[in-house]
Design an enzyme around this catalytic site. Structure first.
Site, PDB file in Angstrom:
ATOM      1  N   HIS A 101      43.106  39.349  37.000  1.00  0.00           N
ATOM      2  CA  HIS A 101      43.894  38.291  36.450  1.00  0.00           C
ATOM      3  C   HIS A 101      44.461  39.102  35.273  1.00  0.00           C
ATOM      4  CE1 HIS A 101      42.408  36.219  39.814  1.00  0.00           C
ATOM      5  NE2 HIS A 101      41.164  36.335  39.512  1.00  0.00           N
ATOM      6  N   GLU A 138      38.514  32.964  33.455  1.00  0.00           N
ATOM      7  CA  GLU A 138      37.912  34.253  34.092  1.00  0.00           C
ATOM      8  C   GLU A 138      38.529  35.492  33.847  1.00  0.00           C
ATOM      9  OE1 GLU A 138      39.180  34.215  38.452  1.00  0.00           O
ATOM     10  OE2 GLU A 138      38.077  36.054  39.113  1.00  0.00           O
ATOM     11  N   HIS A 193      35.676  40.223  38.890  1.00  0.00           N
ATOM     12  CA  HIS A 193      36.039  38.803  38.985  1.00  0.00           C
ATOM     13  C   HIS A 193      34.915  38.075  38.762  1.00  0.00           C
ATOM     14  CE1 HIS A 193      40.300  39.461  41.104  1.00  0.00           C
ATOM     15  NE2 HIS A 193      39.731  40.474  41.059  1.00  0.00           N
ATOM     16  N   GLU A 270      32.266  39.635  42.654  1.00  0.00           N
ATOM     17  CA  GLU A 270      32.576  38.215  42.012  1.00  0.00           C
ATOM     18  C   GLU A 270      31.079  38.068  41.426  1.00  0.00           C
ATOM     19  OE1 GLU A 270      35.043  36.287  42.118  1.00  0.00           O
ATOM     20  OE2 GLU A 270      35.892  36.363  44.044  1.00  0.00           O
TER      21      GLU A 270
HETATM   22 ZN    ZN Z   1      39.369  36.185  40.453  1.00  0.00          ZN
END
Ligand code: ZN
Length: 305
Positions: A101, A138, A193, A270
């Site tokens: 992102h 995030e 992430h 993640e």
């Molecule tokens: Zn993400």
């Protein structure tokens, strides 16, 4: 966060979808697989907490003092101890880092909703990513970890290629991020992430590519690297393996541009679940972010060693 098809965010921008179909491009399943817009409104607001105030402190920054016992271990060139072969185990290596992102994505929803081909389906360019319930984005987490990791890797002599170098821009799109790392011919790469899973779920997950053509040559190596990342996360951080997705911390994924299009060994991590209060308490701290970076650096060193 990397949404599954059908999660919030799927089906956005129907006008674009119709236009694509009308252009006569291949009929495809419109499985939008990027992260959702959850937290869009808050994504730019609360980025101040726990972000690094600069590069992590380096033990190599401690000046050598002539005559002090123990200094001999720094070698014969104390002014630049990181440049010697023994201090640069990653010399000659190229490492790709993709911090998921971008902090400015919420400012340009049209740009990040643009559809790109991810090798198996259409996927949005990017999303805002998720946030903690307290509003910590995030994008800030991934960028902080990436900067700590870059510092660790450079200290070990590696050349580092990052897909973005600030947290106030928009994009780049996920296919472009893959291309940047491919073009750099990285020896290994990691997409960073944090998930937006169910509030009751805890833990990290390592997402591994599934063979689809472009990535065929790096499936086995990516799986080996994924195992290294899993072990290093368990050994070096307080985050457990996920109890709500994947199997023992590992999950193959065939719907993400970063994994579908890669021609270098790569996994997506993640690092925890931002929607879980316990995980969030870790994810927002500089200490945990540094631990994740150190764990990833250890996994990279093991993989390349
Ligand atoms: Zn993400």
């Amino acid at each position: 966060m990397t949404d599954r098809p059908g999660w919030p965010g799927a089906g956005r921008n129907p006008g674009r979808v119709l236009a694509v179909i009308a252009m006569g491009l291949a009929a495809v399943a419109l499985a939008v697989s990027a992260c959702s817009g959850a937290g869009t409104a808050a994504a730019g607001a609360a980025s101040g907490a726990s972000q690094p105030s600069g590069q992590p402190a380096s033990p190599l920054a401690t000046p050598d003092i002539p005559g002090v016992p123990g200094q001999a271990s720094h070698g014969t060139s104390p002014a630049s101890p990181a440049t010697g072969p023994a201090a640069a185990p990653l010399a000659g290596k190229i490492i790709g880092i993709d911090p998921g992102h971008n902090g400015g994505n919420f400012t340009d929803p049209g740009a990040i909703a643009r559809l790109i081909w991810n090798g198996t389906a259409w996927e949005t360019c990017d999303t805002t990513g998720t946030t903690t319930d307290g509003g910590y984005p995030e994008a800030q987490f991934t960028f902080n970890v990436a900067r700590y990791l870059r510092a660790d890797l450079r200290r070990d002599g590696a050349r580092v290629v990052m897909t973005r170098t600030s947290n106030n821009g928009v994009g780049p799109c996920v296919d472009r991020r893959a291309q940047i790392i491919n073009d750099a011919h990285a020896n290994v790469a990691v997409d960073i992430h944090a998930d937006g899973g169910p509030a009751s779920g805890r833990g990290f997950t390592v997402l591994e590519p599934v063979a689809d053509g472009p990535n065929d040559a790096v499936i086995t190596t990516s799986q080996r690297f994924g195992g290294d990342v899993r072990q290093a996360m368990l050994a070096g951080t307080a985050m457990p393996v996920s109890d709500y997705t994947g199997v023992d911390g590992i999950m193959p994924r065939d719907d993400l541009a970063g994994l579908n299009l890669t021609t270098v060994p790569k996994v997506l991590v993640e690092c925890g679940n931002m929607r879980n209060a316990t995980d969030a308490g870790l994810l927002v701290t500089a200490r945990f972010q540094q631990q994740v970076a150190s764990a990833l650096a250890a996994a990279i060193a093991r993989f390349l060693g």
